[in-house]
Design a protein around this motif. Structure first.
Motif, PDB file in Angstrom:
ATOM      1  N   ALA A  33      37.271 -13.296  -8.668  1.00 38.98           N
ATOM      2  CA  ALA A  33      38.418 -13.900  -7.987  1.00 38.98           C
ATOM      3  C   ALA A  33      39.383 -14.568  -8.952  1.00 38.98           C
ATOM      4  CB  ALA A  33      37.929 -14.897  -6.937  1.00 38.98           C
ATOM      5  N   ASP A  34      38.846 -15.223  -9.981  1.00 38.26           N
ATOM      6  CA  ASP A  34      39.725 -15.897 -10.937  1.00 38.26           C
ATOM      7  C   ASP A  34      39.471 -15.429 -12.369  1.00 38.26           C
ATOM      8  OD1 ASP A  34      37.235 -17.000 -11.314  1.00 38.26           O
ATOM      9  OD2 ASP A  34      37.881 -19.086 -11.183  1.00 38.26           O
ATOM     10  N   ALA A  35      38.836 -14.258 -12.521  1.00 34.73           N
ATOM     11  CA  ALA A  35      38.541 -13.746 -13.857  1.00 34.73           C
ATOM     12  C   ALA A  35      39.815 -13.293 -14.555  1.00 34.73           C
ATOM     13  CB  ALA A  35      37.554 -12.593 -13.776  1.00 34.73           C
ATOM     14  N   ALA A  36      39.948 -13.688 -15.812  1.00 38.45           N
ATOM     15  CA  ALA A  36      41.111 -13.311 -16.606  1.00 38.45           C
ATOM     16  C   ALA A  36      40.653 -12.810 -17.965  1.00 38.45           C
ATOM     17  CB  ALA A  36      42.049 -14.508 -16.777  1.00 38.45           C
ATOM     18  N   HIS A  37      41.544 -12.108 -18.639  1.00 36.19           N
ATOM     19  CA  HIS A  37      41.240 -11.577 -19.966  1.00 36.19           C
ATOM     20  C   HIS A  37      40.722 -12.688 -20.891  1.00 36.19           C
ATOM     21  CE1 HIS A  37      41.577  -8.956 -23.448  1.00 36.19           C
ATOM     22  NE2 HIS A  37      42.199  -9.933 -24.077  1.00 36.19           N
ATOM     23  N   GLY A  38      39.577 -12.441 -21.520  1.00 35.47           N
ATOM     24  CA  GLY A  38      39.014 -13.413 -22.454  1.00 35.47           C
ATOM     25  C   GLY A  38      38.005 -14.359 -21.841  1.00 35.47           C
ATOM     26  N   ASP A  39      37.882 -14.367 -20.513  1.00 36.63           N
ATOM     27  CA  ASP A  39      36.898 -15.233 -19.871  1.00 36.63           C
ATOM     28  C   ASP A  39      35.480 -14.757 -20.166  1.00 36.63           C
ATOM     29  OD1 ASP A  39      38.859 -16.791 -18.786  1.00 36.63           O
ATOM     30  OD2 ASP A  39      38.649 -16.036 -16.733  1.00 36.63           O
ATOM     31  N   SER A  40      34.541 -15.684 -20.099  1.00 35.99           N
ATOM     32  CA  SER A  40      33.131 -15.358 -20.303  1.00 35.99           C
ATOM     33  C   SER A  40      32.415 -15.303 -18.964  1.00 35.99           C
ATOM     34  CB  SER A  40      32.462 -16.411 -21.194  1.00 35.99           C
ATOM     35  OG  SER A  40      32.995 -16.391 -22.499  1.00 35.99           O
ATOM     36  N   ILE A  41      31.669 -14.227 -18.751  1.00 37.95           N
ATOM     37  CA  ILE A  41      30.829 -14.083 -17.571  1.00 37.95           C
ATOM     38  C   ILE A  41      29.457 -13.621 -18.033  1.00 37.95           C
ATOM     39  CG2 ILE A  41      30.441 -12.818 -15.410  1.00 37.95           C
ATOM     40  CD1 ILE A  41      33.430 -12.631 -15.034  1.00 37.95           C
ATOM     41  N   ALA A  42      28.409 -14.275 -17.540  1.00 38.00           N
ATOM     42  CA  ALA A  42      27.051 -13.866 -17.863  1.00 38.00           C
ATOM     43  C   ALA A  42      26.628 -12.749 -16.927  1.00 38.00           C
ATOM     44  CB  ALA A  42      26.098 -15.048 -17.741  1.00 38.00           C
ATOM     45  N   VAL A  43      26.251 -11.617 -17.517  1.00 32.74           N
ATOM     46  CA  VAL A  43      25.775 -10.460 -16.765  1.00 32.74           C
ATOM     47  C   VAL A  43      24.301 -10.284 -17.092  1.00 32.74           C
ATOM     48  CG1 VAL A  43      26.035  -7.986 -16.341  1.00 32.74           C
ATOM     49  CG2 VAL A  43      28.053  -9.385 -16.862  1.00 32.74           C
ATOM     50  N   ASN A  44      23.430 -10.570 -16.126  1.00 33.98           N
ATOM     51  CA  ASN A  44      21.983 -10.594 -16.379  1.00 33.98           C
ATOM     52  C   ASN A  44      21.649 -11.475 -17.582  1.00 33.98           C
ATOM     53  OD1 ASN A  44      21.163  -9.126 -14.192  1.00 33.98           O
ATOM     54  ND2 ASN A  44      20.619  -7.275 -15.322  1.00 33.98           N
ATOM     55  N   GLY A  45      22.355 -12.588 -17.688  1.00 33.69           N
ATOM     56  CA  GLY A  45      22.061 -13.550 -18.739  1.00 33.69           C
ATOM     57  C   GLY A  45      22.735 -13.298 -20.067  1.00 33.69           C
ATOM     58  N   CYS A  46      23.513 -12.226 -20.180  1.00 37.89           N
ATOM     59  CA  CYS A  46      24.237 -11.924 -21.423  1.00 37.89           C
ATOM     60  C   CYS A  46      25.678 -12.398 -21.295  1.00 37.89           C
ATOM     61  CB  CYS A  46      24.239 -10.424 -21.698  1.00 37.89           C
ATOM     62  SG  CYS A  46      22.621  -9.690 -21.888  1.00 37.89           S
ATOM     63  N   CYS A  47      26.111 -13.233 -22.198  1.00 40.68           N
ATOM     64  CA  CYS A  47      27.488 -13.702 -22.197  1.00 40.68           C
ATOM     65  C   CYS A  47      28.399 -12.575 -22.666  1.00 40.68           C
ATOM     66  CB  CYS A  47      27.627 -14.913 -23.115  1.00 40.68           C
ATOM     67  SG  CYS A  47      29.317 -15.553 -23.224  1.00 40.68           S
ATOM     68  N   LEU A  48      29.262 -12.097 -21.780  1.00 44.03           N
ATOM     69  CA  LEU A  48      30.173 -11.005 -22.092  1.00 44.03           C
ATOM     70  C   LEU A  48      31.603 -11.438 -21.818  1.00 44.03           C
ATOM     71  CD1 LEU A  48      28.171  -8.035 -20.505  1.00 44.03           C
ATOM     72  CD2 LEU A  48      28.207  -8.741 -22.902  1.00 44.03           C
ATOM     73  N   THR A  49      32.544 -10.816 -22.510  1.00 44.47           N
ATOM     74  CA  THR A  49      33.951 -11.201 -22.422  1.00 44.47           C
ATOM     75  C   THR A  49      34.721 -10.218 -21.564  1.00 44.47           C
ATOM     76  OG1 THR A  49      33.853 -12.184 -24.632  1.00 44.47           O
ATOM     77  CG2 THR A  49      36.033 -11.687 -23.752  1.00 44.47           C
ATOM     78  N   VAL A  50      35.458 -10.755 -20.607  1.00 42.17           N
ATOM     79  CA  VAL A  50      36.282  -9.928 -19.724  1.00 42.17           C
ATOM     80  C   VAL A  50      37.442  -9.339 -20.506  1.00 42.17           C
ATOM     81  CG1 VAL A  50      37.764  -9.945 -17.676  1.00 42.17           C
ATOM     82  CG2 VAL A  50      35.661 -11.311 -17.708  1.00 42.17           C
ATOM     83  N   ILE A  51      37.661  -8.048 -20.320  1.00 39.62           N
ATOM     84  CA  ILE A  51      38.788  -7.393 -20.981  1.00 39.62           C
ATOM     85  C   ILE A  51      39.854  -7.058 -19.945  1.00 39.62           C
ATOM     86  CG2 ILE A  51      37.392  -6.462 -22.849  1.00 39.62           C
ATOM     87  CD1 ILE A  51      37.444  -3.749 -21.457  1.00 39.62           C
ATOM     88  N   ASP A  52      41.100  -7.125 -20.370  1.00 43.16           N
ATOM     89  CA  ASP A  52      42.232  -6.830 -19.494  1.00 43.16           C
ATOM     90  C   ASP A  52      42.433  -5.327 -19.489  1.00 43.16           C
ATOM     91  OD1 ASP A  52      44.434  -6.905 -17.943  1.00 43.16           O
ATOM     92  OD2 ASP A  52      45.756  -7.842 -19.399  1.00 43.16           O
ATOM     93  N   ASP A  53      41.970  -4.681 -18.430  1.00 46.74           N
ATOM     94  CA  ASP A  53      42.005  -3.223 -18.373  1.00 46.74           C
ATOM     95  C   ASP A  53      42.679  -2.776 -17.083  1.00 46.74           C
ATOM     96  OD1 ASP A  53      41.592  -0.677 -19.206  1.00 46.74           O
ATOM     97  OD2 ASP A  53      39.410  -0.783 -19.265  1.00 46.74           O
ATOM     98  N   GLU A  54      43.499  -1.758 -17.174  1.00 42.91           N
ATOM     99  CA  GLU A  54      44.200  -1.266 -15.992  1.00 42.91           C
ATOM    100  C   GLU A  54      43.248  -0.511 -15.065  1.00 42.91           C
ATOM    101  OE1 GLU A  54      47.468   1.098 -17.210  1.00 42.91           O
ATOM    102  OE2 GLU A  54      48.557  -0.549 -18.150  1.00 42.91           O
ATOM    103  N   GLY A  55      43.595  -0.473 -13.811  1.00 35.99           N
ATOM    104  CA  GLY A  55      42.832   0.304 -12.857  1.00 35.99           C
ATOM    105  C   GLY A  55      41.617  -0.396 -12.300  1.00 35.99           C
ATOM    106  N   VAL A  56      41.509  -1.703 -12.493  1.00 43.69           N
ATOM    107  CA  VAL A  56      40.376  -2.455 -11.970  1.00 43.69           C
ATOM    108  C   VAL A  56      40.818  -3.176 -10.701  1.00 43.69           C
ATOM    109  CG1 VAL A  56      38.673  -4.244 -12.431  1.00 43.69           C
ATOM    110  CG2 VAL A  56      39.447  -2.762 -14.278  1.00 43.69           C
ATOM    111  N   SER A  57      40.078  -3.006  -9.620  1.00 45.87           N
ATOM    112  CA  SER A  57      40.455  -3.636  -8.356  1.00 45.87           C
ATOM    113  C   SER A  57      40.158  -5.128  -8.392  1.00 45.87           C
ATOM    114  CB  SER A  57      39.704  -2.979  -7.200  1.00 45.87           C
ATOM    115  OG  SER A  57      38.319  -3.251  -7.277  1.00 45.87           O
ATOM    116  N   GLY A  58      40.607  -5.837  -7.382  1.00 45.68           N
ATOM    117  CA  GLY A  58      40.502  -7.285  -7.369  1.00 45.68           C
ATOM    118  C   GLY A  58      39.104  -7.832  -7.292  1.00 45.68           C
ATOM    119  N   ASP A  59      38.142  -7.018  -6.863  1.00 43.45           N
ATOM    120  CA  ASP A  59      36.768  -7.516  -6.777  1.00 43.45           C
ATOM    121  C   ASP A  59      35.907  -7.034  -7.935  1.00 43.45           C
ATOM    122  OD1 ASP A  59      36.543  -4.832  -6.140  1.00 43.45           O
ATOM    123  OD2 ASP A  59      35.225  -5.146  -4.402  1.00 43.45           O
TER     124      ASP A  59
END
Length: 210
Positions: A33-59
């Motif tokens: 909902a509020d994810a932006a390029h460069g944000d950190s999100i843990a995916v199964n406990g791994c800290c990963l960085t959100v990338i600004d990529d075209e074609g990604v829906s809002g969810d």
């Protein structure tokens, strides 16, 4: 930094190889909902960085997984349709509901056994030998990004008790023997070991005479 309190269970929508990097598209309405390029999100406990990529829906959001992460975690086994635990980074002033979790996976374990109870499950995981000294009874450990209290240990395994909320609100409710999981031990234990190394003696840990 994270807390090990999973915000939602997401789903891997797409796995794409881009040279040596794997690009994951993840569906998670709450964390997206509020994810932006460069944000950190843990995916199964791994800290990963959100990338600004075209074609990604809002969810959905996209992240890149580098070879180092693929070698050290269980993320290399995810496929489209895999369920994953998601948590956004802890905001300044936020509540530390679990324990201090960096999102830096220390090793991969295997679910060894599962003993269902009336409402809770007792689950045993294998523990890499290099990590066993950091895991103590009643201490904290993150399993696939879920903050858990250690119920018991031996040199090769540890046991946790999963409460109904954890079973319902994380992927640990559906994990089965043989499944691999990401493990992160308590960072405080690692710092204490490093800082005290020059003051400790042999295997018994007795103080060294200077």
């Amino acid at each position: 930094m994270f807390t090990g309190i999973v915000e939602e269970v997401g789903e891997i929508v797409d796995v794409r190889q881009d040279d040596e990097v794997v690009v994951l598209t993840v569906r998670g309405p709450k964390v997206s909902a509020d994810a932006a390029h460069g944000d950190s999100i843990a995916v199964n406990g791994c800290c990963l960085t959100v990338i600004d990529d075209e074609g990604v829906s809002g969810d959905q959001f996209r992240v890149e997984v580098v070879p180092e992460t693929l070698r050290r975690t269980a993320l290399g086994s995810v496929v489209a349709g895999s369920k994953v635990n998601l948590e956004r980074a802890l905001p300044a002033g936020g509540r530390l509901g679990g324990h201090i979790v960096q999102g830096h996976v220390d090793g991969v374990g295997v679910l060894v056994s599962r003993t269902p109870g009336e409402r809770s499950d007792e689950v045993r995981f294998s523990l890499p030998g290099t990590l066993s000294r950091y895991v103590v009874e009643k201490g904290s450990i993150a399993v696939d990004g879920v903050s858990l209290t250690v119920a018991g240990t031996d040199p090769e395994t540890f046991t946790v008790a999963l409460i109904p909320t954890t079973l319902a609100d994380t992927t640990l409710g559906t994990r089965r023997p043989g499944d691999t999981v990401n493990l992160e031990v308590d960072i405080v234990a690692k710092y204490v070991e490093r800082l005290s190394a020059d003051y400790l003696g042999g295997s018994g840990g007795e103080a060294r005479i200077q």
